[in-house]
Design a protein around this motif. Sequence first.
Motif, PDB file in Angstrom:
ATOM      1  N   ILE A 120       3.486  59.578 -22.146  1.00 35.90           N
ATOM      2  CA  ILE A 120       3.836  60.772 -22.903  1.00 35.90           C
ATOM      3  C   ILE A 120       3.203  61.996 -22.264  1.00 35.90           C
ATOM      4  O   ILE A 120       2.034  61.970 -21.897  1.00 35.90           O
ATOM      5  N   GLY A 121       3.986  63.063 -22.126  1.00 39.92           N
ATOM      6  CA  GLY A 121       3.521  64.234 -21.397  1.00 39.92           C
ATOM      7  C   GLY A 121       2.454  65.027 -22.130  1.00 39.92           C
ATOM      8  O   GLY A 121       1.571  65.617 -21.526  1.00 39.92           O
ATOM      9  N   ARG A 122       2.525  65.060 -23.456  1.00 37.97           N
ATOM     10  CA  ARG A 122       1.616  65.907 -24.213  1.00 37.97           C
ATOM     11  C   ARG A 122       0.921  65.067 -25.268  1.00 37.97           C
ATOM     12  O   ARG A 122       1.365  64.976 -26.398  1.00 37.97           O
ATOM     13  N   ARG A 125      -0.088  66.273 -28.763  1.00 41.61           N
ATOM     14  CA  ARG A 125       0.899  66.532 -29.817  1.00 41.61           C
ATOM     15  C   ARG A 125       1.414  65.250 -30.444  1.00 41.61           C
ATOM     16  O   ARG A 125       2.466  65.247 -31.051  1.00 41.61           O
ATOM     17  N   TYR A 128       2.808  65.048 -33.939  1.00 40.42           N
ATOM     18  CA  TYR A 128       4.143  65.563 -34.283  1.00 40.42           C
ATOM     19  C   TYR A 128       5.097  64.423 -34.616  1.00 40.42           C
ATOM     20  O   TYR A 128       6.073  64.609 -35.333  1.00 40.42           O
ATOM     21  N   TYR A 132       6.915  65.585 -37.844  1.00 37.13           N
ATOM     22  CA  TYR A 132       8.319  66.004 -37.756  1.00 37.13           C
ATOM     23  C   TYR A 132       9.200  64.853 -37.314  1.00 37.13           C
ATOM     24  O   TYR A 132       9.958  64.995 -36.365  1.00 37.13           O
ATOM     25  N   ARG A 134      12.142  62.259 -36.663  1.00 35.08           N
ATOM     26  CA  ARG A 134      13.594  62.245 -36.800  1.00 35.08           C
ATOM     27  C   ARG A 134      14.006  60.795 -36.855  1.00 35.08           C
ATOM     28  O   ARG A 134      13.842  60.077 -35.877  1.00 35.08           O
ATOM     29  N   SER A 137      16.241  58.769 -34.246  1.00 33.10           N
ATOM     30  CA  SER A 137      15.806  58.466 -32.890  1.00 33.10           C
ATOM     31  C   SER A 137      15.276  57.053 -32.786  1.00 33.10           C
ATOM     32  O   SER A 137      14.432  56.645 -33.586  1.00 33.10           O
ATOM     33  N   THR A 140      11.497  56.685 -33.019  1.00 28.58           N
ATOM     34  CA  THR A 140      10.895  56.676 -34.352  1.00 28.58           C
ATOM     35  C   THR A 140      10.969  55.273 -34.943  1.00 28.58           C
ATOM     36  O   THR A 140       9.998  54.788 -35.540  1.00 28.58           O
TER      37      THR A 140
ATOM     38  N   CYS B 147      15.785  62.569 -29.646  1.00 26.19           N
ATOM     39  CA  CYS B 147      14.481  63.219 -29.640  1.00 26.19           C
ATOM     40  C   CYS B 147      13.706  62.803 -30.890  1.00 26.19           C
ATOM     41  O   CYS B 147      14.179  63.011 -32.005  1.00 26.19           O
ATOM     42  N   PRO B 148      12.503  62.224 -30.738  1.00 29.11           N
ATOM     43  CA  PRO B 148      11.793  61.730 -31.918  1.00 29.11           C
ATOM     44  C   PRO B 148      11.148  62.815 -32.762  1.00 29.11           C
ATOM     45  O   PRO B 148      10.847  62.574 -33.928  1.00 29.11           O
ATOM     46  N   THR B 149      10.917  64.006 -32.204  1.00 29.27           N
ATOM     47  CA  THR B 149      10.251  65.039 -32.997  1.00 29.27           C
ATOM     48  C   THR B 149      11.175  66.195 -33.336  1.00 29.27           C
ATOM     49  O   THR B 149      10.754  67.123 -33.994  1.00 29.27           O
ATOM     50  N   THR B 164       9.491  73.995 -26.553  1.00 29.73           N
ATOM     51  CA  THR B 164       8.391  73.319 -25.863  1.00 29.73           C
ATOM     52  C   THR B 164       7.077  73.400 -26.627  1.00 29.73           C
ATOM     53  O   THR B 164       6.076  72.877 -26.178  1.00 29.73           O
ATOM     54  N   THR B 165       7.060  74.070 -27.795  1.00 30.05           N
ATOM     55  CA  THR B 165       5.858  73.969 -28.609  1.00 30.05           C
ATOM     56  C   THR B 165       5.874  72.689 -29.421  1.00 30.05           C
ATOM     57  O   THR B 165       4.877  72.310 -30.007  1.00 30.05           O
ATOM     58  N   ARG B 166       7.036  72.031 -29.474  1.00 29.14           N
ATOM     59  CA  ARG B 166       7.122  70.807 -30.249  1.00 29.14           C
ATOM     60  C   ARG B 166       7.321  69.571 -29.373  1.00 29.14           C
ATOM     61  O   ARG B 166       7.138  68.445 -29.822  1.00 29.14           O
ATOM     62  N   CYS B 167       7.721  69.773 -28.146  1.00 27.78           N
ATOM     63  CA  CYS B 167       8.040  68.638 -27.282  1.00 27.78           C
ATOM     64  C   CYS B 167       6.778  67.852 -26.960  1.00 27.78           C
ATOM     65  O   CYS B 167       5.757  68.427 -26.593  1.00 27.78           O
ATOM     66  N   ILE B 168       6.843  66.521 -27.095  1.00 28.51           N
ATOM     67  CA  ILE B 168       5.673  65.714 -26.772  1.00 28.51           C
ATOM     68  C   ILE B 168       5.805  65.088 -25.389  1.00 28.51           C
ATOM     69  O   ILE B 168       4.930  64.365 -24.955  1.00 28.51           O
ATOM     70  N   GLY B 169       6.898  65.349 -24.699  1.00 33.39           N
ATOM     71  CA  GLY B 169       7.038  64.867 -23.330  1.00 33.39           C
ATOM     72  C   GLY B 169       7.311  63.385 -23.223  1.00 33.39           C
ATOM     73  O   GLY B 169       6.856  62.751 -22.286  1.00 33.39           O
ATOM     74  N   THR B 211       6.309  69.194 -20.623  1.00 35.02           N
ATOM     75  CA  THR B 211       7.442  69.306 -21.537  1.00 35.02           C
ATOM     76  C   THR B 211       8.730  69.328 -20.742  1.00 35.02           C
ATOM     77  O   THR B 211       8.727  69.439 -19.525  1.00 35.02           O
TER      78      THR B 211
END
Lengths: 446, 321, 303
Positions: A120-122, A125, A128, A132, A134, A137, A140, B147-149, B164-169, B211
């Motif tokens: 995972i890149g971030r 986060r 999230y 949030y 979804r 997906s 999820t 997209c999961p988020t 990109t403030t929400r993307c977890i990559g 991201t």
Amino acid sequence: MDKANRQRELVREFSPTIEKYSILLKVWIGILIAIILVGFYAFYLQVTKGHEITGMRDNVVWGIYIINFIFFVGISYSGAFISGVLHYYKSPWKNAISRIIEIMTVLSLVIGPVFILLCIGRLDRLHYLFLYPRIQSPITWDIIAIMTDLIGCFIFLYLTFIPDMAVLRDSQDLNVPNWQKKVYKFLAFGYQDTPEQRKTIHKLVRSMSIMIIMLALMAYSVLAWIFSLTIQPGWNSTIFAPYFIIAGLYSGVGVIIILMFLIREIFNLKHYIRKIHFFASGIILLILSILFGYFTFTDYFAKWFSHKPDDINLLNTLFNNYFWEFIFANYIGVIVPVIILLYRKFRTPLGVTIAAVISVLGLWLNRYLIVVPTLETPFIPIQDTRPEFLYYTATWVEYALSFTGIAAFCLFFTLLIKFVPVIPIQGIIENEEEAELSITEPNNLQ
Amino acid sequence: MEEKNKSSRRKFLKLGLISGATALAGNTIINNLISDQDGSGVKIKVLTPDGQMVEVDAEHLNKYPEAHITPEESRKGIPNRKFVMVIDLARCNNARVCVEACQKAHNLDYHQEFMKIQLIQDHKQANPYWFPKPCFHCDEPSCVKVCPTGATFKRDDNIVLVDTTRCIGCKFCITSCPYSARIFNWGHREVYDRKDVKYSPETSVPGTEGTVLKCDFCPDMLRQGELPHCVRSCPMGVLYFGDILEDLVTNGEETVQFSKLINERGGYRYLERLGAEPNVYYLPPVEKQFPLEGGLDKEDEIIERYKNVPYIQELKKQGKI
Amino acid sequence: MKIINNKLSRIIVIIFAIASVINTYAQEFVQDNYRTFYNFSMLKQDDNTRSLKVRYVLQHAEDKTVEHPVYKAQIKFINKLDDQEVILAEVLTSKNGIATLTLPENQKYLKDKEGNITLIARFEETEKLEAQEEEIMFKDIFLDFNLAEIDSVKTITLNAYTLNNKGEQLLVEETDVAFYIGGMLSKMKINDGTLESGSYEFEYEHNLPGDENGLLTFYAQIEDHEEFGNVTKMKTMNWGVEHSVPKKVKNSLWSKNAPGWMYAVLAFLLILVWANYVYVVISLFKLKKSIKKDLYKGPIQGN
């Protein structure tokens, strides 16, 4: 049979493994910790420098981490499935290997998701995913499935620990530090092995085992759907969910056999882990190997024969760039175990273990061949000059972290075995009591 | 002797200081004449009436900070619009001005391309053609599904954006897109530390490490009635952009009725059978206006990209490249 | 600061001063290296105001991609008649080298006998820049733009006239007009023709949908006419063709909220599984309680 005496005997038999920290053991733990530390360094580099230091690039965005994730989680689900089945049906010989399977299930389910986190890149986060989510997906669904399964497997493992905790708590001969004795007392949850309690525990284990079987099937299907619900050639296959389950079972049984063999040899438990275990698991491995080969063959054969251009591009990549991996994963990895297991002469513990090793390696490569070639042959051809963007080559960081995962698995396994007897003592006692009952009351055979 | 040397050295230094002071004073005066107001971070060189070339911040095209669209606001599209792009393959000559204009506007590296130019040869008998490929902003986007988020989303004006403030990559969207439209920020770049612009998914600037990013149809330009950067910069008028609800598309010079253009020129969508319902239409490369070789006049590195196209391999064999 | 008496030192100071000044003006500007673009344009807008625009940009003679707008240059907009010059306004150019001025409808101009108005945009010479001046001479024209459905035919009519000195209307002849429909980003040409006897008429045959209320915006434009300059007139009409706006999709795979059945299935499965877990945990605790009870009862019977 005097239960108290028998317990004492068994504790004395198993206590060396729990109590002693031999030099060899310390060296082994030392090596594992060293590998893990290298992995920590690699992880630190990845976090500070970014994913640039891995081999993943804009087209092959999923590499060894995802492959390890699928592999470990597959082992876990297969372990859950098998231990669920074993506990649902009473069988006298399941006892020797049940703890090994359950520990393997839980450990690989703990280590597998760590690999996803590496991809995972971030990481800052991650929450999230819970703030949030979804639910359309597949990721999820996978998170929900893994979390649910993890808790289920923990509960299941704990249920099987309780009687042994009670035995260890009550034993006078056990020479372990006081804190460990206190932990045994706490975890035993007041179990006194009365007939009612025994029945309750059995009932609970049985009901959980149904749940575990169902969870394992659903959770691994969800993981397969992460791939097969996309449009990509090579992934959008309708049989992916059953294919993954068969492949997972195949790899799980392989790892179980390897663990059985190692524990049998290292702790000299030939009396408990007997040839019949290897014989039976060898037969199961044989069946799964044939099924796995069959599924793989039908998948690729249909692609090759129907000759859709995207599928043909994929097959070209497989046969040109990954020829030897393909041969090993899908031919050697199937045919050699089949040959070994088909002939009684080869069906010794060692022979079966060799077959298991080949099949496990073949399966890891099979995972690689599922994930990477599809990403290298997208619908719109990659027109780029940078080699790392055209082909995927894993860097030392990824390999280091893979070995860290394996080392962590081994380390936790080793440490857990020092905490609980590797073969459930209570199970041995219960089996012997059953055997006595069937001798004294021959008409009450179940 | 030494005394004299010392004193002359002292004088030399003082001279330097004096002239330095003059130069400094001159510059300060100039700077006071031209003060930078809400800067865009982009510098332009302007000429003052007294003949001085000075660098100032360009007037921000987006008239920030008033026009800033926050990530939450960017989820609602521009009302009553459904944007669509038409690309005329008969005119594209691989000028790559669109690629460069987009990269400049979005602070991208040389190799990061939102608009990719592919060279496609449908089959061995066909002539290859240059194929500009932005994100298609599909109506049934495979990327948004997975997209999961909810970091990537489809708006009511057809545009698919990435927050990109929400993307977890997790990169699931990159594996999902059948048109390979998305790219990933693999490492840190200096431009990500820009403080002069606030991030908006509509501008995709400044980027963030770890991201996903992709062509965004430049909604910031659209809100001001301007065409996206690629469309306005194409010298051949290859790219048409417009609103399908008002049925008009323009390439900056000519405006045509969208439905007429598609029907008269046989407009199609790429890989229609995949069912993603893209919003970028292509006009087939019939009666090409320019020969293919014109587009090969580029750096070797760019031509190397197309080494798998049979036509290029032929040319290489014949020694023409 | 010591007074520098030495003659040599004085010369050195002067040289240094000049050098530093030159250094400050390091990118020395030489007008000959550049091509000047000084463009003055005028547009009579729909509300009858007049918009004047000057664009003053220098383009490098060799590298044509390099352009330098002239910033804060003072442009004088002047209305000239013979020798009389009335300064309408003085505007400074922006960072893009553009100076604009909008004159109201009731602006009084000096007109010559034929009714021509002369406007000049002047940039006065500075040390480094040459003077620039451009002139536009035009006659004021009045457009009457009508859209009507006559005998169920959508007709667009444009009438144009000028005023002579006595205030009488003179019909315009031989003047090209173009008609456009406005879109969000641009205008599409739908017709063009020539005004004869001050009038031009054509049928609107397109089937454009217009905006969300079916309104179309029509423009009638005279472009770059030697007598009238640029004139535009705008009108809206609800001649938009019926078109269906695609329905907003909710609860699909791509929307924020998932299809309802997904929530139901997920909830069902999760409740099933977690109920089982809760049951197991509660049973365990019950077991613990029953053990305590048994202990009070007495020693355990049997094995």
